[in-house]
Design a protein around this motif. Structure first.
Motif, PDB file in Angstrom:
ATOM      1  N   ALA A 265      49.053  -8.638  17.735  1.00  0.00           N
ATOM      2  CA  ALA A 265      47.863  -9.498  17.655  1.00  0.00           C
ATOM      3  C   ALA A 265      46.616  -8.824  18.228  1.00  0.00           C
ATOM      4  N   PRO A 266      46.641  -8.336  19.469  1.00  0.00           N
ATOM      5  CA  PRO A 266      45.442  -7.665  19.967  1.00  0.00           C
ATOM      6  C   PRO A 266      45.274  -6.226  19.482  1.00  0.00           C
ATOM      7  N   PHE A 267      46.384  -5.561  19.108  1.00  0.00           N
ATOM      8  CA  PHE A 267      46.330  -4.114  18.911  1.00  0.00           C
ATOM      9  C   PHE A 267      46.592  -3.635  17.482  1.00  0.00           C
ATOM     10  N   LEU A 268      47.010  -4.525  16.572  1.00  0.00           N
ATOM     11  CA  LEU A 268      47.428  -4.043  15.236  1.00  0.00           C
ATOM     12  C   LEU A 268      47.213  -5.125  14.174  1.00  0.00           C
ATOM     13  N   SER A 269      46.089  -5.775  14.128  1.00  0.00           N
ATOM     14  CA  SER A 269      45.961  -6.927  13.227  1.00  0.00           C
ATOM     15  C   SER A 269      44.649  -6.948  12.467  1.00  0.00           C
ATOM     16  N   THR A 270      43.951  -5.824  12.397  1.00  0.00           N
ATOM     17  CA  THR A 270      42.692  -5.804  11.661  1.00  0.00           C
ATOM     18  C   THR A 270      42.950  -5.616  10.162  1.00  0.00           C
ATOM     19  N   TRP A 271      41.918  -5.925   9.371  1.00  0.00           N
ATOM     20  CA  TRP A 271      42.058  -5.706   7.928  1.00  0.00           C
ATOM     21  C   TRP A 271      42.209  -4.212   7.638  1.00  0.00           C
ATOM     22  N   ASP A 272      41.578  -3.367   8.427  1.00  0.00           N
ATOM     23  CA  ASP A 272      41.740  -1.925   8.258  1.00  0.00           C
ATOM     24  C   ASP A 272      43.196  -1.515   8.468  1.00  0.00           C
ATOM     25  N   ASP A 273      43.872  -2.140   9.442  1.00  0.00           N
ATOM     26  CA  ASP A 273      45.300  -1.862   9.648  1.00  0.00           C
ATOM     27  C   ASP A 273      46.103  -2.217   8.410  1.00  0.00           C
ATOM     28  N   VAL A 274      45.797  -3.362   7.811  1.00  0.00           N
ATOM     29  CA  VAL A 274      46.519  -3.795   6.604  1.00  0.00           C
ATOM     30  C   VAL A 274      46.272  -2.812   5.459  1.00  0.00           C
ATOM     31  N   GLU A 275      45.015  -2.416   5.272  1.00  0.00           N
ATOM     32  CA  GLU A 275      44.677  -1.503   4.176  1.00  0.00           C
ATOM     33  C   GLU A 275      45.315  -0.125   4.381  1.00  0.00           C
ATOM     34  N   ARG A 276      45.309   0.339   5.609  1.00  0.00           N
ATOM     35  CA  ARG A 276      45.759   1.707   5.905  1.00  0.00           C
ATOM     36  C   ARG A 276      47.270   1.814   6.017  1.00  0.00           C
ATOM     37  N   LEU A 277      47.886   0.826   6.688  1.00  0.00           N
ATOM     38  CA  LEU A 277      49.320   0.893   6.984  1.00  0.00           C
ATOM     39  C   LEU A 277      50.162  -0.014   6.103  1.00  0.00           C
ATOM     40  N   GLY A 278      49.534  -0.964   5.423  1.00  0.00           N
ATOM     41  CA  GLY A 278      50.245  -1.855   4.515  1.00  0.00           C
ATOM     42  C   GLY A 278      51.410  -2.557   5.188  1.00  0.00           C
ATOM     43  N   PRO A 279      52.618  -2.447   4.622  1.00  0.00           N
ATOM     44  CA  PRO A 279      53.774  -3.160   5.176  1.00  0.00           C
ATOM     45  C   PRO A 279      54.114  -2.730   6.603  1.00  0.00           C
ATOM     46  N   TYR A 280      53.704  -1.538   7.007  1.00  0.00           N
ATOM     47  CA  TYR A 280      54.009  -1.064   8.352  1.00  0.00           C
ATOM     48  C   TYR A 280      53.204  -1.807   9.423  1.00  0.00           C
ATOM     49  N   ALA A 281      52.121  -2.483   9.035  1.00  0.00           N
ATOM     50  CA  ALA A 281      51.308  -3.243   9.979  1.00  0.00           C
ATOM     51  C   ALA A 281      51.655  -4.726  10.002  1.00  0.00           C
ATOM     52  N   LEU A 282      52.565  -5.163   9.143  1.00  0.00           N
ATOM     53  CA  LEU A 282      52.858  -6.597   8.995  1.00  0.00           C
ATOM     54  C   LEU A 282      54.289  -6.887   9.468  1.00  0.00           C
ATOM     55  N   SER A 283      54.396  -7.709  10.512  1.00  0.00           N
ATOM     56  CA  SER A 283      53.778  -8.828  11.165  1.00  0.00           C
ATOM     57  C   SER A 283      52.623  -9.512  10.407  1.00  0.00           C
ATOM     58  N   TYR A 284      51.475  -9.767  11.079  1.00  0.00           N
ATOM     59  CA  TYR A 284      50.454 -10.636  10.521  1.00  0.00           C
ATOM     60  C   TYR A 284      49.072 -10.023  10.681  1.00  0.00           C
ATOM     61  N   TRP A 285      48.176 -10.452   9.800  1.00  0.00           N
ATOM     62  CA  TRP A 285      46.770 -10.097   9.886  1.00  0.00           C
ATOM     63  C   TRP A 285      46.011 -11.211  10.591  1.00  0.00           C
ATOM     64  N   LEU A 286      45.120 -10.830  11.503  1.00  0.00           N
ATOM     65  CA  LEU A 286      44.260 -11.799  12.175  1.00  0.00           C
ATOM     66  C   LEU A 286      42.805 -11.546  11.784  1.00  0.00           C
ATOM     67  N   PRO A 287      42.158 -12.520  11.151  1.00  0.00           N
ATOM     68  CA  PRO A 287      40.707 -12.387  10.935  1.00  0.00           C
ATOM     69  C   PRO A 287      40.007 -12.176  12.280  1.00  0.00           C
ATOM     70  N   ASP A 288      38.809 -11.607  12.226  1.00  0.00           N
ATOM     71  CA  ASP A 288      38.122 -11.210  13.450  1.00  0.00           C
ATOM     72  C   ASP A 288      37.959 -12.369  14.427  1.00  0.00           C
ATOM     73  N   GLU A 289      37.636 -13.567  13.926  1.00  0.00           N
ATOM     74  CA  GLU A 289      37.439 -14.703  14.833  1.00  0.00           C
ATOM     75  C   GLU A 289      38.756 -15.118  15.499  1.00  0.00           C
ATOM     76  N   ASN A 290      39.868 -14.931  14.808  1.00  0.00           N
ATOM     77  CA  ASN A 290      41.168 -15.224  15.412  1.00  0.00           C
ATOM     78  C   ASN A 290      41.492 -14.236  16.529  1.00  0.00           C
ATOM     79  N   ARG A 291      41.225 -12.962  16.254  1.00  0.00           N
ATOM     80  CA  ARG A 291      41.510 -11.945  17.269  1.00  0.00           C
ATOM     81  C   ARG A 291      40.636 -12.162  18.504  1.00  0.00           C
ATOM     82  N   ALA A 292      39.379 -12.538  18.286  1.00  0.00           N
ATOM     83  CA  ALA A 292      38.494 -12.823  19.413  1.00  0.00           C
ATOM     84  C   ALA A 292      39.021 -13.987  20.239  1.00  0.00           C
ATOM     85  N   ALA A 293      39.565 -15.016  19.563  1.00  0.00           N
ATOM     86  CA  ALA A 293      40.119 -16.173  20.279  1.00  0.00           C
ATOM     87  C   ALA A 293      41.369 -15.780  21.058  1.00  0.00           C
TER      88      ALA A 293
END
Length: 465
Positions: free
Chosen positions: A274-302
């Motif tokens: 959640a804090p270290f591996l959940s950006t959209w860039d992580d999803v684009e770059r690492l694909g299935p290796y980053a999922l777990s889940y994607w957090l939109p920026d406002e979610n990560r800030a919360a």
């Protein structure tokens, strides 16, 4: 007094703050925190000048994959990573083969830990067999685990026997668990909403990492928020202590904040991704290796704010290893890939790196990784704190030690990490479990079978009698 070990010259993270002092160990427990000048005859003295002496991490959410899925991982390899990552106690999860749902399977799993674990352990069985719930509690467990999810397009990582979705059944189960005094870990999920949301995305042909990421974050995380609202209300109605896994949306964090203020016995966790591996860039770059889940920026800030203000009590890894073959399919068929990411080896160092970056205080990190999980899961005074009488579960860390995480250093059977190439500034130098050194200078030194079942102080006294 016989002193077996003296850690000399370091700064010790005590419950009352960081102090310049030496730490003494006698047998398996902390015997003293003394001034540098105190004369003590110690069998072994280690100079830790310039280092931090911290309590070992208590990780209550770990997937060891044994039994049933040892091509991914097993207890030995999981706990090797734990030792290297400063984790001194793990709680395993029940999504195994066979799933841990009764006293027989729990007894078998405890036997596997006893033979293979390098660090201390417990296990969270799935309480789906109601007539087994109390009996499993009496075997020394600290918590139960249930999934409010059914996998779409696959049967793992949430196999049959570990899920419960009907609200009436959940309330009935909470009523039973409440009588045991143990905590109930819940993976929140609104399956009916997810069926609809996934169906729309799959109908558009978006069976991709991006489609999957979007599905689980859809409509501001509605599948998480509705499930957590139900769980919190049922906990209030039953008086059952609960722990919410995978906290990740602003609305859910605020719901937990309100529930705490209203006296509901609820804790929640943030996992490494959640804090270290959940950006959209992580999803684009690492694909299935980053999922777990994607957090939109406002979610990560919360999430970061919830970590800082204490609403999010606990950091647990959700260590979830899968092979490259099980991940690679996800580039074109993400709903067929096994989701989850390995994390136990690097979570504590990443949290300490966050201290160096000013994102968290050291007090908050120690509280989240050690003190709070021990207190919430019935190990208060035994684990998670550096004070006289507690287990000598100790980590020596260097917060001025830049290094780069690489696949070459991975101790997992899967031989990859989603953090490959990431530069961080903090390193674990040594790890002790009940005074036994299990990791030192980059090498796991603990032997399988070093670990013991982590029990509450009351259960320990009962066993001693």
């Amino acid at each position: 007094m016989t002193i077996d070990l003296r850690l000399s010259g370091g700064r010790i993270a005590t419950p009352h703050g960081v102090v310049d002092a030496d730490l003494l160990v006698s047998g398996e427990r902390i015997a003293g925190i003394v001034s540098r000048e105190t004369a003590v005859d110690a069998a072994r003295t280690i100079d830790v000048t310039g280092k931090l002496v911290l309590p070992g991490m208590v990780d209550v959410h770990v997937h060891t994959r044994e039994p049933g899925y040892t091509h991914k991982e097993d207890i030995r390899t999981t706990t090797e990573q734990a030792a290297a990552g400063g984790v001194t106690t793990i709680f395993g999860m029940p999504n195994l083969d066979p799933p841990t749902t009764d006293t027989a399977t729990l007894r078998d799993v405890f036997g596997m830990y006893e033979r293979s674990s390098i660090v201390d352990y417990n296990h969270n069985p799935a309480p789906t067999k109601l007539d087994e719930v109390v009996a499993m509690s009496e075997m020394g467990i600290r918590a139960y685990k249930i999934y409010m999810v059914v996998d779409t397009g696959r049967t793992y990582p949430h196999p049959a026997g570990t899920g419960m979705h009907d609200h009436g059944h959940l309330l009935q189960l909470m009523d039973i668990i409440a009588t045991t005094g143990k905590r109930f870990i819940i993976h929140p999920h609104d399956q009916a909403l997810m069926d609809y949301i996934e169906g729309e995305i799959l109908a558009r042909g978006e069976n991709t990492p991006q489609g999957y990421a979007t599905a689980y974050a859809a409509r501001e995380g509605v599948i998480w928020d509705t499930a957590i609202d139900v769980v919190l209300r049922l906990a209030e109605a039953s008086g059952c202590p609960i722990h919410i896994a995978h906290i990740q949306t602003p609305r859910s964090i605020e719901a937990v904040r309100r529930a705490k203020a209203n006296g509901v016995d609820v804790t929640c966790e943030v996992n490494h991704w959640a804090p270290f591996l959940s950006t959209w860039d992580d999803v684009e770059r690492l694909g299935p290796y980053a999922l777990s889940y994607w957090l939109p920026d406002e979610n990560r800030a919360a999430v970061w704010e919830g970590m800082r203000d204490g609403t999010i009590d606990i950091a647990s890894s959700d260590h979830a290893p899968h092979t490259r073959e099980e991940k690679e399919v996800g580039w074109t068929e993400m709903w067929s890939a096994h989701t989850g990411t390995p994390g136990i080896q690097y979570y504590y160092p990443l949290m300490l790196d966050a201290v160096n970056k000013g994102q968290l205080t050291l007090d908050r990190v120690v509280d989240m990784v050690a003190t709070q999980p021990a207190a919430a899961f019935g190990l208060e005074g035994v684990k998670g704190v550096l004070e006289v009488g507690a287990d000598a579960d100790i980590v020596v860390a260097d917060l001025n030690a830049p290094w780069t995480i690489t696949n070459d250093g991975v101790l997992s059977r899967i031989e990859w990490t989603c953090y490959d190439g990431r530069e961080i500034s903090a390193r674990i130098d040594r790890t002790f479990v009940r005074g036994h050194e299990v990791f030192a200078d980059g090498v796991v030194t603990g032997a399988p079978g070093t670990g013991k079942l982590a029990l509450s102080s009351t259960d320990r006294e009962g066993n001693a009698r």
